[in-house]
Motif scaffolding. Sequence first.
Motif, PDB file in Angstrom:
ATOM      1  N   ALA A   1     -44.214  43.318 -86.190  1.00 54.76           N
ATOM      2  CA  ALA A   1     -44.967  43.805 -87.200  1.00 54.76           C
ATOM      3  C   ALA A   1     -45.521  44.218 -87.746  1.00 54.76           C
ATOM      4  N   GLY A   2     -45.961  44.587 -89.019  1.00 53.22           N
ATOM      5  CA  GLY A   2     -46.765  45.047 -89.344  1.00 53.22           C
ATOM      6  C   GLY A   2     -46.313  45.634 -90.974  1.00 53.22           C
ATOM      7  N   LEU A   3     -46.763  46.068 -92.588  1.00 51.73           N
ATOM      8  CA  LEU A   3     -46.335  46.006 -93.168  1.00 51.73           C
ATOM      9  C   LEU A   3     -45.058  46.470 -93.878  1.00 51.73           C
ATOM     10  N   GLY A   4     -44.328  47.068 -92.888  1.00 52.13           N
ATOM     11  CA  GLY A   4     -43.027  48.138 -93.070  1.00 52.13           C
ATOM     12  C   GLY A   4     -41.640  46.462 -93.030  1.00 52.13           C
ATOM     13  N   GLN A   5     -42.494  45.604 -92.221  1.00 55.46           N
ATOM     14  CA  GLN A   5     -41.957  43.999 -91.641  1.00 55.46           C
ATOM     15  C   GLN A   5     -41.338  43.707 -92.717  1.00 55.46           C
TER      16      GLN A   5
ATOM     17  N   SER B   1     -50.838  42.330 -91.711  1.00 51.69           N
ATOM     18  CA  SER B   1     -49.822  42.926 -91.277  1.00 51.69           C
ATOM     19  C   SER B   1     -50.095  44.156 -91.300  1.00 51.69           C
ATOM     20  N   VAL B   2     -51.476  44.916 -92.473  1.00 50.94           N
ATOM     21  CA  VAL B   2     -51.751  45.828 -92.786  1.00 50.94           C
ATOM     22  C   VAL B   2     -52.647  46.027 -91.196  1.00 50.94           C
ATOM     23  N   TRP B   3     -53.192  45.323 -90.632  1.00 51.03           N
ATOM     24  CA  TRP B   3     -53.762  45.916 -89.425  1.00 51.03           C
ATOM     25  C   TRP B   3     -53.053  46.197 -88.242  1.00 51.03           C
ATOM     26  N   SER B   4     -51.707  45.258 -87.781  1.00 52.42           N
ATOM     27  CA  SER B   4     -50.682  45.841 -87.035  1.00 52.42           C
ATOM     28  C   SER B   4     -50.243  47.183 -87.301  1.00 52.42           C
ATOM     29  N   THR B   5     -50.009  47.116 -88.571  1.00 50.48           N
ATOM     30  CA  THR B   5     -49.995  48.856 -88.877  1.00 50.48           C
ATOM     31  C   THR B   5     -51.225  49.854 -88.319  1.00 50.48           C
ATOM     32  N   VAL B   6     -52.121  49.562 -88.943  1.00 50.55           N
ATOM     33  CA  VAL B   6     -53.531  50.655 -89.067  1.00 50.55           C
ATOM     34  C   VAL B   6     -53.455  50.981 -87.228  1.00 50.55           C
ATOM     35  N   SER B   7     -54.112  50.183 -86.694  1.00 51.04           N
ATOM     36  CA  SER B   7     -54.382  49.929 -85.340  1.00 51.04           C
ATOM     37  C   SER B   7     -53.907  50.436 -84.797  1.00 51.04           C
TER      38      SER B   7
END
Length: 288
Positions: free
Chosen positions: A233-237, A88-94
């Motif tokens: 997808a990501g931290l928010g989700q 999830s972190v990578w989905s947000t950061v990338s």
Amino acid sequence: MSQLVTVTDSTSATTMHRPIRRWVRTINASAESRLGRFLYGAGAVALVFAVWQVLWSLGVLPATALPSAGQMLGALLDLLGSGAFWASVWSTVSIVILGLVVIIVIAAPLSILLGLSRFAEESTWLVVEFLKPIPPVALIPLGLLLWGPTPGMKMVLIVFGAIWPLLTQLVYGVREVNATSLDMARSYHLGWWLTTSRIVIPSMTPFAMTGLRIAAAIALIISIVTEMIGGAAGLGQDIVVAQSAGAIKEMYALIFAAGLLGLLVNTVFKAAEKPLLFWHPSHREEAK
């Protein structure tokens, strides 16, 4: 006699205040160092957690809506060992990184055009001032209609919402170019490329780093909010899913992780400024 007493009192008061002033100067000097800033910041965070834990233990904070500081940190440690969390972190950061690259590609040449051409500036200022106040969150429904809850939707909203600080700073940087330097470049017939690469870009760089640091923070916020509202997808989700499932400890741990991620982004850009702007007066003075 009264004058003598007044002078004596003022002298004694000055003598009494000297240790206090010396102590204040020592505190300020230690806080200016890198280690001092880190220790003071870490101490402040530890104090907040300690107060949080005490208030929770005394029942001042509602246990149904807020976990204790120890419970939240324990949940955070569990998340750090989870592969799903790092995905999830990578989905947000990338997508933030990709959005920043697109922002730089768009803002850099556009700012040079707007800063050096009065005609271009006057022709586009109305459009820019119209688009700047529009919050990216308001465009989430449109993004969902066009792209759905995909990384593409997040990137479009990130570019739209985070480009303005960088573009504004870069335009200011172009305007700060020394007129004498430009006249010298014209006198020596350096041409557009040499003038831009040797005079304009170095003048823009300090403004670019400030604008890029602000844009990165805004891009991270937009990414997490878009994930929370748009379902990408990501931290928010993950935060929304934890809240819906009643996993309060995990929800607060994810929120804290998002704050740590923002702190890391700011630290990375601050660290990148020193090797890139070693020649700038502000960094030379800081080195002293």
